[in-house]
Design a protein around this motif. Structure first.
Motif, PDB file in Angstrom:
ATOM      1  N   LEU A   1       0.699  -1.149  -0.022  1.00  0.00           N
ATOM      2  CA  LEU A   1       0.024   0.000  -0.147  1.00  0.00           C
ATOM      3  C   LEU A   1       0.860   1.052   0.043  1.00  0.00           C
ATOM      4  O   LEU A   1       0.701   2.197  -0.600  1.00  0.00           O
ATOM      5  CB  LEU A   1      -0.837  -0.003   1.167  1.00  0.00           C
ATOM      6  CG  LEU A   1      -2.030  -1.137   1.034  1.00  0.00           C
ATOM      7  CD1 LEU A   1      -2.883  -1.014   2.491  1.00  0.00           C
ATOM      8  CD2 LEU A   1      -3.154  -0.547   0.130  1.00  0.00           C
ATOM      9  N   ASN A   2       1.913   1.247   0.740  1.00  0.00           N
ATOM     10  CA  ASN A   2       2.934   2.528   0.725  1.00  0.00           C
ATOM     11  C   ASN A   2       3.412   2.671  -0.742  1.00  0.00           C
ATOM     12  O   ASN A   2       3.653   3.615  -0.869  1.00  0.00           O
ATOM     13  CB  ASN A   2       3.818   2.265   1.898  1.00  0.00           C
ATOM     14  CG  ASN A   2       3.250   2.479   3.522  1.00  0.00           C
ATOM     15  OD1 ASN A   2       2.268   3.193   3.388  1.00  0.00           O
ATOM     16  ND2 ASN A   2       4.011   1.609   4.320  1.00  0.00           N
ATOM     17  N   ALA A   3       3.752   1.463  -1.106  1.00  0.00           N
ATOM     18  CA  ALA A   3       4.541   1.439  -2.375  1.00  0.00           C
ATOM     19  C   ALA A   3       3.590   2.163  -3.486  1.00  0.00           C
ATOM     20  O   ALA A   3       3.915   2.961  -4.263  1.00  0.00           O
ATOM     21  CB  ALA A   3       4.870   0.157  -3.082  1.00  0.00           C
ATOM     22  N   PHE A   4       2.089   1.775  -3.453  1.00  0.00           N
ATOM     23  CA  PHE A   4       1.281   2.479  -4.372  1.00  0.00           C
ATOM     24  C   PHE A   4       1.054   3.994  -4.011  1.00  0.00           C
ATOM     25  O   PHE A   4       1.005   4.638  -4.954  1.00  0.00           O
ATOM     26  CB  PHE A   4      -0.338   1.573  -4.281  1.00  0.00           C
ATOM     27  CG  PHE A   4      -0.185   0.221  -4.901  1.00  0.00           C
ATOM     28  CD1 PHE A   4       0.427   0.020  -5.817  1.00  0.00           C
ATOM     29  CD2 PHE A   4      -1.005  -0.636  -4.305  1.00  0.00           C
ATOM     30  CE1 PHE A   4       0.539  -1.281  -6.492  1.00  0.00           C
ATOM     31  CE2 PHE A   4      -1.189  -1.950  -5.008  1.00  0.00           C
ATOM     32  CZ  PHE A   4      -0.329  -1.985  -5.926  1.00  0.00           C
ATOM     33  N   ALA A   5       1.158   4.190  -2.736  1.00  0.00           N
ATOM     34  CA  ALA A   5       0.886   5.553  -2.359  1.00  0.00           C
ATOM     35  C   ALA A   5       2.217   6.380  -2.654  1.00  0.00           C
ATOM     36  O   ALA A   5       2.083   7.487  -3.179  1.00  0.00           O
ATOM     37  CB  ALA A   5       1.018   6.019  -0.840  1.00  0.00           C
ATOM     38  N   GLU A   6       3.400   5.969  -2.929  1.00  0.00           N
ATOM     39  CA  GLU A   6       4.532   6.784  -3.516  1.00  0.00           C
ATOM     40  C   GLU A   6       4.677   6.746  -4.874  1.00  0.00           C
ATOM     41  O   GLU A   6       4.918   7.955  -5.409  1.00  0.00           O
ATOM     42  CB  GLU A   6       5.983   6.025  -2.904  1.00  0.00           C
ATOM     43  CG  GLU A   6       6.292   5.876  -1.416  1.00  0.00           C
ATOM     44  CD  GLU A   6       7.579   4.919  -1.085  1.00  0.00           C
ATOM     45  OE1 GLU A   6       7.806   4.463  -1.936  1.00  0.00           O
ATOM     46  OE2 GLU A   6       7.650   5.021   0.113  1.00  0.00           O
ATOM     47  N   GLN A   7       3.760   5.822  -5.656  1.00  0.00           N
ATOM     48  CA  GLN A   7       3.624   6.009  -7.022  1.00  0.00           C
ATOM     49  C   GLN A   7       2.653   6.928  -7.515  1.00  0.00           C
ATOM     50  O   GLN A   7       2.347   6.987  -8.708  1.00  0.00           O
ATOM     51  CB  GLN A   7       3.687   4.475  -7.582  1.00  0.00           C
ATOM     52  CG  GLN A   7       4.443   3.652  -7.519  1.00  0.00           C
ATOM     53  CD  GLN A   7       4.601   2.144  -7.685  1.00  0.00           C
ATOM     54  OE1 GLN A   7       3.363   1.733  -8.617  1.00  0.00           O
ATOM     55  NE2 GLN A   7       5.149   1.377  -7.229  1.00  0.00           N
TER      56      GLN A   7
ATOM     57  N   ILE B   1      -2.908   8.767   0.959  1.00  0.00           N
ATOM     58  CA  ILE B   1      -3.001   8.244   2.487  1.00  0.00           C
ATOM     59  C   ILE B   1      -3.784   9.644   3.243  1.00  0.00           C
ATOM     60  O   ILE B   1      -3.615  10.384   2.896  1.00  0.00           O
ATOM     61  CB  ILE B   1      -1.714   8.250   2.985  1.00  0.00           C
ATOM     62  CG1 ILE B   1      -1.041   7.114   2.460  1.00  0.00           C
ATOM     63  CG2 ILE B   1      -1.848   7.929   4.561  1.00  0.00           C
ATOM     64  CD1 ILE B   1       0.668   7.053   3.038  1.00  0.00           C
ATOM     65  N   THR B   2      -4.995   9.203   3.830  1.00  0.00           N
ATOM     66  CA  THR B   2      -5.822  10.094   4.624  1.00  0.00           C
ATOM     67  C   THR B   2      -5.760   9.589   5.910  1.00  0.00           C
ATOM     68  O   THR B   2      -5.039   8.740   6.789  1.00  0.00           O
ATOM     69  CB  THR B   2      -7.348   9.884   4.146  1.00  0.00           C
ATOM     70  OG1 THR B   2      -7.843   8.619   4.220  1.00  0.00           O
ATOM     71  CG2 THR B   2      -7.297  10.041   2.442  1.00  0.00           C
ATOM     72  N   GLU B   3      -6.418  10.463   6.785  1.00  0.00           N
ATOM     73  CA  GLU B   3      -6.594  10.267   8.093  1.00  0.00           C
ATOM     74  C   GLU B   3      -7.265   9.159   8.450  1.00  0.00           C
ATOM     75  O   GLU B   3      -6.740   8.502   9.452  1.00  0.00           O
ATOM     76  CB  GLU B   3      -7.383  11.381   8.961  1.00  0.00           C
ATOM     77  CG  GLU B   3      -6.538  12.756   8.874  1.00  0.00           C
ATOM     78  CD  GLU B   3      -7.387  13.831   9.652  1.00  0.00           C
ATOM     79  OE1 GLU B   3      -8.470  13.416  10.070  1.00  0.00           O
ATOM     80  OE2 GLU B   3      -6.981  14.990   9.743  1.00  0.00           O
ATOM     81  N   GLN B   4      -8.181   8.765   7.670  1.00  0.00           N
ATOM     82  CA  GLN B   4      -8.952   7.463   7.979  1.00  0.00           C
ATOM     83  C   GLN B   4      -8.271   6.230   7.239  1.00  0.00           C
ATOM     84  O   GLN B   4      -8.395   5.043   7.838  1.00  0.00           O
ATOM     85  CB  GLN B   4     -10.296   7.457   7.436  1.00  0.00           C
ATOM     86  CG  GLN B   4     -11.288   8.595   8.087  1.00  0.00           C
ATOM     87  CD  GLN B   4     -10.952   9.797   7.656  1.00  0.00           C
ATOM     88  OE1 GLN B   4     -10.599  10.150   6.597  1.00  0.00           O
ATOM     89  NE2 GLN B   4     -10.933  10.649   8.888  1.00  0.00           N
ATOM     90  N   GLY B   5      -7.712   6.503   6.260  1.00  0.00           N
ATOM     91  CA  GLY B   5      -6.961   4.903   5.540  1.00  0.00           C
ATOM     92  C   GLY B   5      -6.412   5.700   4.317  1.00  0.00           C
ATOM     93  O   GLY B   5      -5.382   6.141   4.155  1.00  0.00           O
TER      94      GLY B   5
ATOM     95  N   ALA C   1      -6.793   8.105 -19.470  1.00  0.00           N
ATOM     96  CA  ALA C   1      -7.091   7.853 -17.960  1.00  0.00           C
ATOM     97  C   ALA C   1      -6.017   8.434 -16.949  1.00  0.00           C
ATOM     98  O   ALA C   1      -4.848   8.166 -17.229  1.00  0.00           O
ATOM     99  CB  ALA C   1      -7.257   6.580 -17.702  1.00  0.00           C
ATOM    100  N   THR C   2      -6.367   8.950 -15.759  1.00  0.00           N
ATOM    101  CA  THR C   2      -5.556   9.221 -14.815  1.00  0.00           C
ATOM    102  C   THR C   2      -6.091   8.754 -13.404  1.00  0.00           C
ATOM    103  O   THR C   2      -7.131   8.616 -13.162  1.00  0.00           O
ATOM    104  CB  THR C   2      -5.569  10.868 -14.534  1.00  0.00           C
ATOM    105  OG1 THR C   2      -6.767  11.222 -14.263  1.00  0.00           O
ATOM    106  CG2 THR C   2      -5.067  11.347 -15.866  1.00  0.00           C
ATOM    107  N   VAL C   3      -4.975   8.395 -12.666  1.00  0.00           N
ATOM    108  CA  VAL C   3      -5.414   7.873 -11.122  1.00  0.00           C
ATOM    109  C   VAL C   3      -4.518   9.016 -10.359  1.00  0.00           C
ATOM    110  O   VAL C   3      -3.271   9.073 -10.449  1.00  0.00           O
ATOM    111  CB  VAL C   3      -4.702   6.758 -11.050  1.00  0.00           C
ATOM    112  CG1 VAL C   3      -4.874   6.196  -9.574  1.00  0.00           C
ATOM    113  CG2 VAL C   3      -5.367   5.561 -11.744  1.00  0.00           C
ATOM    114  N   ASN C   4      -5.498   9.858  -9.490  1.00  0.00           N
ATOM    115  CA  ASN C   4      -4.902  10.725  -8.658  1.00  0.00           C
ATOM    116  C   ASN C   4      -3.998  11.800  -9.430  1.00  0.00           C
ATOM    117  O   ASN C   4      -2.835  12.386  -8.939  1.00  0.00           O
ATOM    118  CB  ASN C   4      -4.086  10.349  -7.511  1.00  0.00           C
ATOM    119  CG  ASN C   4      -4.872   9.446  -6.708  1.00  0.00           C
ATOM    120  OD1 ASN C   4      -6.175   9.675  -6.306  1.00  0.00           O
ATOM    121  ND2 ASN C   4      -4.518   8.360  -5.958  1.00  0.00           N
TER     122      ASN C   4
END
Length: 477
Positions: free
Chosen positions: A436-442, A447-451, A463-466
């Protein structure tokens, strides 16, 4: 005595006396229109067995039938499986009293009082209910200015059959009243249960509320008209679904639908929402579940054409249906696509032991002026797709889902054959947060306060993701 007054009074009396006969004609016209509407639908039929029109009242016996043989034959079943006996039918009786006028608490000055009943005496061989009541009765009044009020009832019944089968129904009562241009219908709570030697089902406290602006013939034809409806069920309990005869219980179900018509654009928006407070079973537990779906910009002529096609398809042989569907699409789909239809998930959420998630999505087809050469042309549809979505999950749910994915990857590796189930799970649980952290770095997760949260977008065939572009192998070049 003033002769004009005498003649005027006499004319009024004659008019009042003659009015019931002509109102009776109106009743007969409505019956005939309903019969025509039913007969225009494949599989169903209606036949006026008798119609007796008097000065102040009319009585009709109408046979309603369902062409089960034609339906089964269209499925190309073995002839031995197709019923050879007569198609099922029921007899409905209409009694109408028309005038000259009467007073009603529901419609004020009324012009017609009616009762429609279905005795269904043949079913008493299998079912038992109050001997003094028909199986269904609808009693109502039509106002002098067109207002409508009615109540309907299905009495409580019990039924028994082979293999320990039994069923019971607490009865149904509903009531409708005209409020301005709308008709508001509400029902009392009803309970239904059935069981046999291996299975049981119960539905407790079903009630409904509907508000609609339309007529009976539109409903009969399946046409869209402005309406709102809500149905609530206190609980559903199902037992005997597996070898352990585990019980599944669903608490506080609700169904909501709303249809809005835009006459200026000849389109409709339809919203449907399902909600469930809690679900518990041998292998499941969930709560606070909901799905909201909005279908916007439905072209009314397309809806009518589709309903007609769908009705006719009931009696079309299965090997011919594909070709007829292709013809229907070529003849009707473009008009629907040109008004830029939308399918939006306005609400999707659930809470499970592993955590909770929510999601929303909007999709719209834009800028279409012609159908593609082949309906399977994915690149064509992507080029006209405008979409966005947001998915949010708390940390526990995201890690649990990711752990399940990692477990599948580990088990697919031949080197993991000697690992125990506990070891596989422990390894997956350890790797999930890192993935999950690797996906966040990419940039694929935020990452939010809840999850965790992610935003997806389709626009102009890309297409775009974030905000991060994602290549699509089937995107237009």
């Amino acid at each position: 005595m003033n002769k004009p007054v005498i003649f005027g009074a006499g004319a009024a009396i004659v008019a009042l006396g003659a009015a019931p006969y002509f109102i009776g004609n109106s009743v007969q016209q409505r019956v005939n229109a309903a019969i025509t509407g039913i007969n225009d639908m494949p599989v169903y039929s209606a036949n006026v067995v008798s119609y007796e029109k008097g000065w102040f009242s009319s009585t009709a016996d109408i046979e309603l039938a369902f062409d089960l043989n034609a339906l089964m034959a269209a499925q190309q079943l073995d002839p031995q499986e197709v019923p050879t006996e007569e198609n099922p039918s029921i007899m409905a009786t209409l009694v109408a009293h028309h005038g000259p006028v009467f007073f009603s608490n529901d419609v004020g000055i009324g012009k017609v009082q009616y009762t429609v009943s279905i005795d269904a005496e043949a079913l008493r061989e299998h079912m038992s209910w109050d001997k003094n009541k028909p199986l269904y009765i609808n009693t109502g009044a039509i106002g002098l200015l067109g207002g409508l009020a009615y109540s309907d009832e299905i009495p409580a019944f019990v039924a028994e059959g082979e293999d320990g089968f039994s069923a019971s129904f607490s009865g149904f009562m509903g009531k409708a009243n005209q409020q301005g241009e709308n008709i508001v219908y509400t029902s009392d709570k009803s309970t239904f249960a059935m069981s046999d030697n291996t299975f049981s089902f119960s539905m407790n406290d079903l009630d409904m509320t509907m508000t609609f602006k339309g007529d009976f013939m539109k409903a009969l034809k399946g046409e869209l008209f402005e309406s709102e409806a809500t149905a609530n069920i206190a609980s559903i309990i199902v037992a005997g679904l597996d070898e352990q005869k585990g019980e599944v219980k669903l608490d506080k179900l609700s169904f909501v639908t709303n249809t809005e018509i835009n006459e200026a654009t000849n389109t409709a928006n339809v919203y449907v929402e399902y909600a469930l407070e809690k679900a518990v079973g041998p292998d499941m537990e969930a709560s606070d579940m909901a799905l909201g779906l909005a279908v916007n910009n439905l072209e009314l002529d397309f809806v009518k054409a589709y309903q007609e096609f769908n009705n006719n398809a009931l009696t079309v042989p299965a090997d011919q249906l594909g070709e007829q569907l292709k013809d229907f699409v070529q003849d009707n789909l473009l008009s629907q696509l040109q008004v830029e239809p939308e399918i939006n998930i306005t609400k999707l959420k659930a809470t499970v032991p592993e955590g909770s998630f929510t999601a929303q999505a909007n999709t719209k087809l834009v800028g279409i002026t012609a159908l593609p050469g082949t309906m399977e042309d994915v690149a064509y549809w992507i080029s006209h797709l405008l979409a966005d979505a947001r998915i949010s999950a708390d940390k526990a749910f995201a890690e649990s889902m990711t752990s399940g994915y990692v477990m599948g990857q580990i088990l697919a590796n031949p080197q993991a054959q000697n690992m125990s189930a506990e070891e596989v799970k422990a390894a997956a649980d350890q790797q999930a947060p890192m993935m999950l952290n690797a996906f966040a770095e990419q940039g694929f997760l935020k990452i939010t306060e809840q999850g965790y949260e992610t935003d997806l977008e389709f626009k102009d065939g890309k297409a775009t993701v974030n905000g991060t572009p994602v290549p699509l192998p089937f995107a237009p070049q």
